[in-house]
Design a protein around this motif. Structure first.
Motif, PDB file in Angstrom:
ATOM      1  N   MET A  45      13.543  33.112  -8.234  1.00 41.63           N
ATOM      2  CA  MET A  45      14.058  31.945  -8.952  1.00 41.63           C
ATOM      3  C   MET A  45      13.458  30.694  -8.327  1.00 41.63           C
ATOM      4  SD  MET A  45      16.072  31.061 -11.473  1.00 41.63           S
ATOM      5  CE  MET A  45      17.226  32.382 -11.749  1.00 41.63           C
ATOM      6  N   PRO A  46      12.768  29.863  -9.128  1.00 41.60           N
ATOM      7  CA  PRO A  46      12.102  28.687  -8.562  1.00 41.60           C
ATOM      8  C   PRO A  46      13.024  27.494  -8.316  1.00 41.60           C
ATOM      9  CG  PRO A  46      11.606  28.876 -10.892  1.00 41.60           C
ATOM     10  CD  PRO A  46      12.427  30.076 -10.517  1.00 41.60           C
ATOM     11  N   PHE A  47      14.311  27.667  -8.547  1.00 40.85           N
ATOM     12  CA  PHE A  47      15.305  26.619  -8.303  1.00 40.85           C
ATOM     13  C   PHE A  47      16.619  27.315  -7.969  1.00 40.85           C
ATOM     14  CE2 PHE A  47      14.298  27.264 -12.761  1.00 40.85           C
ATOM     15  CZ  PHE A  47      15.471  27.809 -13.252  1.00 40.85           C
ATOM     16  N   GLU A  62      18.499  20.138 -10.795  1.00 39.28           N
ATOM     17  CA  GLU A  62      17.576  20.999 -10.056  1.00 39.28           C
ATOM     18  C   GLU A  62      16.608  21.707 -11.008  1.00 39.28           C
ATOM     19  OE1 GLU A  62      20.549  21.883  -6.299  1.00 39.28           O
ATOM     20  OE2 GLU A  62      20.578  23.255  -7.998  1.00 39.28           O
ATOM     21  N   VAL A  63      17.109  22.098 -12.168  1.00 42.63           N
ATOM     22  CA  VAL A  63      16.261  22.733 -13.172  1.00 42.63           C
ATOM     23  C   VAL A  63      15.264  21.708 -13.719  1.00 42.63           C
ATOM     24  CG1 VAL A  63      16.221  23.919 -15.398  1.00 42.63           C
ATOM     25  CG2 VAL A  63      18.067  24.392 -13.765  1.00 42.63           C
ATOM     26  N   ALA A  67      11.147  21.732 -13.732  1.00 43.74           N
ATOM     27  CA  ALA A  67      10.371  21.585 -14.965  1.00 43.74           C
ATOM     28  C   ALA A  67       9.378  20.431 -14.857  1.00 43.74           C
ATOM     29  CB  ALA A  67      11.306  21.383 -16.152  1.00 43.74           C
ATOM     30  N   LEU A  68       9.800  19.331 -14.258  1.00 42.66           N
ATOM     31  CA  LEU A  68       8.890  18.189 -14.083  1.00 42.66           C
ATOM     32  C   LEU A  68       7.747  18.530 -13.136  1.00 42.66           C
ATOM     33  CD1 LEU A  68      11.395  15.209 -13.922  1.00 42.66           C
ATOM     34  CD2 LEU A  68       9.681  15.651 -15.689  1.00 42.66           C
ATOM     35  N   ALA A  69       8.065  19.226 -12.048  1.00 44.35           N
ATOM     36  CA  ALA A  69       7.028  19.621 -11.094  1.00 44.35           C
ATOM     37  C   ALA A  69       6.041  20.579 -11.747  1.00 44.35           C
ATOM     38  CB  ALA A  69       7.662  20.259  -9.864  1.00 44.35           C
ATOM     39  N   ARG A  70       6.542  21.506 -12.536  1.00 44.16           N
ATOM     40  CA  ARG A  70       5.685  22.468 -13.229  1.00 44.16           C
ATOM     41  C   ARG A  70       4.790  21.743 -14.229  1.00 44.16           C
ATOM     42  NH1 ARG A  70       8.263  27.009 -16.999  1.00 44.16           N
ATOM     43  NH2 ARG A  70       8.607  25.140 -18.223  1.00 44.16           N
ATOM     44  N   ALA A  75      -0.618  19.720 -15.665  1.00 40.19           N
ATOM     45  CA  ALA A  75      -1.182  18.668 -16.509  1.00 40.19           C
ATOM     46  C   ALA A  75      -2.708  18.751 -16.626  1.00 40.19           C
ATOM     47  CB  ALA A  75      -0.737  17.298 -16.017  1.00 40.19           C
ATOM     48  N   PRO A  76      -3.471  18.921 -15.538  1.00 38.37           N
ATOM     49  CA  PRO A  76      -4.933  18.990 -15.692  1.00 38.37           C
ATOM     50  C   PRO A  76      -5.368  20.159 -16.577  1.00 38.37           C
ATOM     51  CG  PRO A  76      -4.346  18.603 -13.403  1.00 38.37           C
ATOM     52  CD  PRO A  76      -3.070  18.925 -14.142  1.00 38.37           C
TER      53      PRO A  76
END
Length: 84
Positions: A45-47, A62-63, A67-70, A75-76
């Motif tokens: 679980m990533p969070f 936390e979720v 999601a923002l970090a992912r 993005a590139p």
């Protein structure tokens, strides 16, 4: 005569963030509840997740951070593929 002393009032403590259920998180991330359960069972679980009684709960903040970090991390690649 008593002199009144003005002392700063402490702010009321913030209400704790409510938990959300696995269905809401699955919908938010566009994954299945089975995928979330599998991640949790495998320790992938990533969070954070929380067992409250027999239910799995999450803190939405936390979720969202995950999601923002992912999204930022991908993005590139998304630009390269023309997805953004």
């Amino acid at each position: 005569m008593h002199q009144q002393i003005n002392t700063p009032r402490k702010a009321a403590p913030a209400a704790p963030e409510p938990f959300v259920g696995i269905e809401a998180v699955a919908e938010f991330l566009d994954v299945t509840t089975a995928a979330l359960r599998k991640w949790r069972d495998r320790g992938e679980m990533p969070f954070p997740s929380y067992a409250i009684g027999r239910r799995i709960k999450f803190r939405l903040s936390e979720v969202e951070a995950y999601a923002l970090a992912r999204a930022h991390r991908n993005a590139p690649e998304a630009r390269r593929l023309g997805w953004s």
